[in-house]
Scaffold this motif. Structure first.
Motif, PDB file in Angstrom:
ATOM      1  N   ASP A   1      93.296  17.622  34.366  1.00 37.20           N
ATOM      2  CA  ASP A   1      92.128  17.007  35.003  1.00 37.20           C
ATOM      3  C   ASP A   1      90.924  17.933  34.964  1.00 37.20           C
ATOM      4  OD1 ASP A   1      93.541  14.719  35.549  1.00 37.20           O
ATOM      5  OD2 ASP A   1      94.111  15.345  37.572  1.00 37.20           O
ATOM      6  N   ALA A   2      91.150  19.241  35.237  1.00 35.28           N
ATOM      7  CA  ALA A   2      90.019  20.187  35.230  1.00 35.28           C
ATOM      8  C   ALA A   2      89.437  20.337  33.830  1.00 35.28           C
ATOM      9  CB  ALA A   2      90.485  21.538  35.771  1.00 35.28           C
ATOM     10  N   ILE A   3      90.313  20.442  32.850  1.00 35.55           N
ATOM     11  CA  ILE A   3      89.847  20.596  31.461  1.00 35.55           C
ATOM     12  C   ILE A   3      89.131  19.323  30.994  1.00 35.55           C
ATOM     13  CG2 ILE A   3      90.605  20.902  29.067  1.00 35.55           C
ATOM     14  CD1 ILE A   3      92.976  22.555  30.287  1.00 35.55           C
ATOM     15  N   MET A   4      89.703  18.184  31.344  1.00 34.01           N
ATOM     16  CA  MET A   4      89.096  16.910  30.957  1.00 34.01           C
ATOM     17  C   MET A   4      87.707  16.766  31.555  1.00 34.01           C
ATOM     18  SD  MET A   4      89.873  14.397  29.043  1.00 34.01           S
ATOM     19  CE  MET A   4      89.243  12.755  28.689  1.00 34.01           C
ATOM     20  N   GLN A   5      87.566  17.162  32.806  1.00 37.25           N
ATOM     21  CA  GLN A   5      86.247  17.055  33.449  1.00 37.25           C
ATOM     22  C   GLN A   5      85.227  17.959  32.761  1.00 37.25           C
ATOM     23  OE1 GLN A   5      85.460  14.804  35.975  1.00 37.25           O
ATOM     24  NE2 GLN A   5      83.420  15.451  35.275  1.00 37.25           N
ATOM     25  N   GLU A   6      85.642  19.154  32.350  1.00 39.46           N
ATOM     26  CA  GLU A   6      84.724  20.059  31.656  1.00 39.46           C
ATOM     27  C   GLU A   6      84.276  19.467  30.316  1.00 39.46           C
ATOM     28  OE1 GLU A   6      86.668  23.795  31.319  1.00 39.46           O
ATOM     29  OE2 GLU A   6      86.661  24.187  33.488  1.00 39.46           O
TER      30      GLU A   6
ATOM     31  N   ALA B   1      89.230   9.656  23.286  1.00 39.85           N
ATOM     32  CA  ALA B   1      89.119  10.627  22.203  1.00 39.85           C
ATOM     33  C   ALA B   1      89.330  12.057  22.684  1.00 39.85           C
ATOM     34  CB  ALA B   1      87.748  10.504  21.539  1.00 39.85           C
ATOM     35  N   LEU B   2      88.898  12.334  23.920  1.00 40.30           N
ATOM     36  CA  LEU B   2      88.995  13.711  24.437  1.00 40.30           C
ATOM     37  C   LEU B   2      90.341  14.017  25.096  1.00 40.30           C
ATOM     38  CD1 LEU B   2      85.450  14.155  26.061  1.00 40.30           C
ATOM     39  CD2 LEU B   2      86.267  15.106  23.890  1.00 40.30           C
ATOM     40  N   ALA B   3      91.029  12.996  25.568  1.00 39.64           N
ATOM     41  CA  ALA B   3      92.263  13.208  26.325  1.00 39.64           C
ATOM     42  C   ALA B   3      93.319  14.001  25.556  1.00 39.64           C
ATOM     43  CB  ALA B   3      92.834  11.870  26.791  1.00 39.64           C
ATOM     44  N   PRO B   4      93.601  13.695  24.274  1.00 37.76           N
ATOM     45  CA  PRO B   4      94.615  14.486  23.560  1.00 37.76           C
ATOM     46  C   PRO B   4      94.251  15.963  23.460  1.00 37.76           C
ATOM     47  CG  PRO B   4      94.177  12.434  22.408  1.00 37.76           C
ATOM     48  CD  PRO B   4      93.125  12.557  23.460  1.00 37.76           C
ATOM     49  N   ALA B   5      92.986  16.249  23.259  1.00 38.00           N
ATOM     50  CA  ALA B   5      92.556  17.649  23.175  1.00 38.00           C
ATOM     51  C   ALA B   5      92.765  18.353  24.512  1.00 38.00           C
ATOM     52  CB  ALA B   5      91.105  17.727  22.751  1.00 38.00           C
TER      53      ALA B   5
ATOM     54  N   LYS C   1      96.420  19.171  24.975  1.00 35.64           N
ATOM     55  CA  LYS C   1      96.826  20.317  24.148  1.00 35.64           C
ATOM     56  C   LYS C   1      96.314  21.626  24.738  1.00 35.64           C
ATOM     57  CE  LYS C   1      99.111  18.525  20.651  1.00 35.64           C
ATOM     58  NZ  LYS C   1     100.521  18.913  20.379  1.00 35.64           N
ATOM     59  N   ILE C   2      95.099  21.614  25.248  1.00 29.12           N
ATOM     60  CA  ILE C   2      94.533  22.829  25.838  1.00 29.12           C
ATOM     61  C   ILE C   2      95.311  23.218  27.091  1.00 29.12           C
ATOM     62  CG2 ILE C   2      92.492  23.801  26.961  1.00 29.12           C
ATOM     63  CD1 ILE C   2      90.797  22.050  25.072  1.00 29.12           C
ATOM     64  N   GLU C   3      95.705  22.206  27.912  1.00 23.91           N
ATOM     65  CA  GLU C   3      96.524  22.499  29.096  1.00 23.91           C
ATOM     66  C   GLU C   3      97.843  23.145  28.689  1.00 23.91           C
ATOM     67  OE1 GLU C   3      98.202  20.167  33.018  1.00 23.91           O
ATOM     68  OE2 GLU C   3      98.353  19.197  31.062  1.00 23.91           O
ATOM     69  N   THR C   4      98.478  22.617  27.649  1.00 25.51           N
ATOM     70  CA  THR C   4      99.734  23.193  27.156  1.00 25.51           C
ATOM     71  C   THR C   4      99.535  24.630  26.700  1.00 25.51           C
ATOM     72  OG1 THR C   4     100.508  21.007  26.462  1.00 25.51           O
ATOM     73  CG2 THR C   4     101.592  22.913  25.474  1.00 25.51           C
ATOM     74  N   LEU C   5      98.402  24.886  26.048  1.00 26.30           N
ATOM     75  CA  LEU C   5      98.098  26.241  25.583  1.00 26.30           C
ATOM     76  C   LEU C   5      97.973  27.201  26.761  1.00 26.30           C
ATOM     77  CD1 LEU C   5      97.338  28.232  23.341  1.00 26.30           C
ATOM     78  CD2 LEU C   5      94.968  27.439  23.551  1.00 26.30           C
ATOM     79  N   TYR C   6      97.291  26.777  27.810  1.00 25.02           N
ATOM     80  CA  TYR C   6      97.159  27.630  28.983  1.00 25.02           C
ATOM     81  C   TYR C   6      98.523  27.877  29.639  1.00 25.02           C
ATOM     82  CZ  TYR C   6      92.069  27.985  29.251  1.00 25.02           C
ATOM     83  OH  TYR C   6      90.764  28.311  29.013  1.00 25.02           O
ATOM     84  N   GLN C   7      99.374  26.863  29.677  1.00 27.98           N
ATOM     85  CA  GLN C   7     100.712  27.042  30.240  1.00 27.98           C
ATOM     86  C   GLN C   7     101.508  28.066  29.438  1.00 27.98           C
ATOM     87  OE1 GLN C   7     102.187  23.025  30.156  1.00 27.98           O
ATOM     88  NE2 GLN C   7     101.302  22.477  32.136  1.00 27.98           N
TER      89      GLN C   7
END
Length: 358
Positions: free
Chosen positions: A8-13, A33-37, A40-46
């Protein structure tokens, strides 16, 4: 470390970067369009958070923790088999010598005869490594017929078997290695050598205990109780074996000139009596069992710590934390017959004694 980097935080940014006049509601083309990215970014941070934790010994585990220790030459302890004593007799109840290498079984485990101790008295090694070999006792069955043998009995544990070293156990040795580096036969070196041996859970080193160049090493087992006689001897043989010209010749890990004595830790009994008020959820017998187990765990946690005394106040806390105890009579709570803390000398260990609850 990256707990705030959620989808949610990444999506809002990401949505904040899109012009305001564009439809950004959930389900819109831009959002989809932005949701998959963002996912993936959340997974990267994890993954980054997990890697960060694995890179520090305090929070690392498994192969990564052992890789950190390998940088300091700290090898993990593999599981080791139990060494047991076996007694063998003929049909006249006289001691009977069995062949070295003969195998016996009990409780689904196999034990192989490795060494003669006395007539009819032998060492046996469990074929299965780990603590499971410490458990069975009683009658043994030979895997092959041995003429003249009438009875075979598995008795005491000479050297307890150990399971593969856990992360927490390895971490203790890691910090001991890093924070108090063993060098040139200092106290940390003797403790490190002792901890490298099977059946040893901790060690206290007393230098110059019987004059210059004498070292006494007090030993605990993995359960933080006095180490077995076999483990004590194994540590002696590893650090300063009495072979050839005798002790202190530098034939083991200790430097030449150092005469080393290894002993099982002396004990200080902790006796407790108390009158409790039960809550009604458990019987007195259940309360006593749970309280005794909690007290044993506490004694293990303070064994060979800097402050290893048994605190009277701590005793009351353990009692109140025991399920089924509503309260206790403060005038009748006694620790070794009194209300003072029980001091434990250096090298000794506090062990459970008599527990009386009414």
């Amino acid at each position: 470390m990256y707990e705030d980097r959620t989808f949610d935080a990444i999506m809002q940014e990401l949505l904040d970067e899109v012009p305001a006049e564009v439809d950004k509601r959930e389900g819109s083309i831009v959002y989809v369009a932005l949701a998959p990215a963002a996912a993936k970014i959340e997974t990267l941070y994890q993954r980054m958070d997990a890697d960060y934790r694995l890179s520090h010994a305090q929070t690392s585990s498994g192969a990564e923790l052992r890789a950190l220790g390998a940088d300091f030459g700290l090898d993990p302890k593999a599981a080791t088999p139990a060494i047991r004593k076996g007694l063998f007799k003929d049909d006249q109840n006289a001691p009977f010598d069995v062949p070295i290498g003969s195998t016996f079984s009990t409780s689904g485990l196999n034990f192989t005869v490795t060494e003669k101790l006395a007539a009819g008295d032998f060492k046996l090694q469990c074929e299965t490594a780990g603590t499971t070999g410490n458990i069975p006792s009683g009658a043994l069955l030979p895997q092959d017929y041995i003429n003249g043998l009438a009875t075979a009995t598995l008795t005491s544990v000479l050297v307890p078997g150990e399971d593969e070293e856990s992360d927490d156990e390895y971490r203790v040795r890691y910090f001991a290695q890093v924070r108090t580096p063993p060098t040139s036969g200092n106290r940390a070196a003797y403790r490190k050598w002792a901890l490298e041996m099977p059946g040893i859970g901790d060690a206290y080193v007393q230098p110059n205990w019987n004059g210059p160049n004498t070292v006494k090493v007090f030993l605990l087992g993995p359960d933080k109780l006095p180490a077995s006689a076999g483990s004590v001897q194994a540590v002696k043989d590893y650090i300063d074996p009495n072979i050839g010209l005798g002790e202190g010749m530098g034939e083991g890990q200790a430097p030449a000139g150092a005469v080393v004595t290894t002993v099982s830790a002396p004990t200080v009994a902790i006796n407790v009596s108390a009158t409790v008020v039960l809550s009604g959820s458990r019987t007195l017998a259940q309360v006593k069992t749970d309280f005794t187990a909690a007290l044993i765990a506490h004694l293990a946690s303070i064994a060979y710590s800097q402050d290893r005394s048994m605190k009277f106040a701590r005793l009351g806390t353990i009692l109140l934390d025991t399920p089924g105890v509503q309260d206790y009579d403060t005038s009748k709570l006694l620790l070794n017959g009194g209300t003072a803390n029980v001091q434990v000398p250096a090298g000794s260990v506090a062990v459970i004694g008599a527990v009386t609850l009414t």
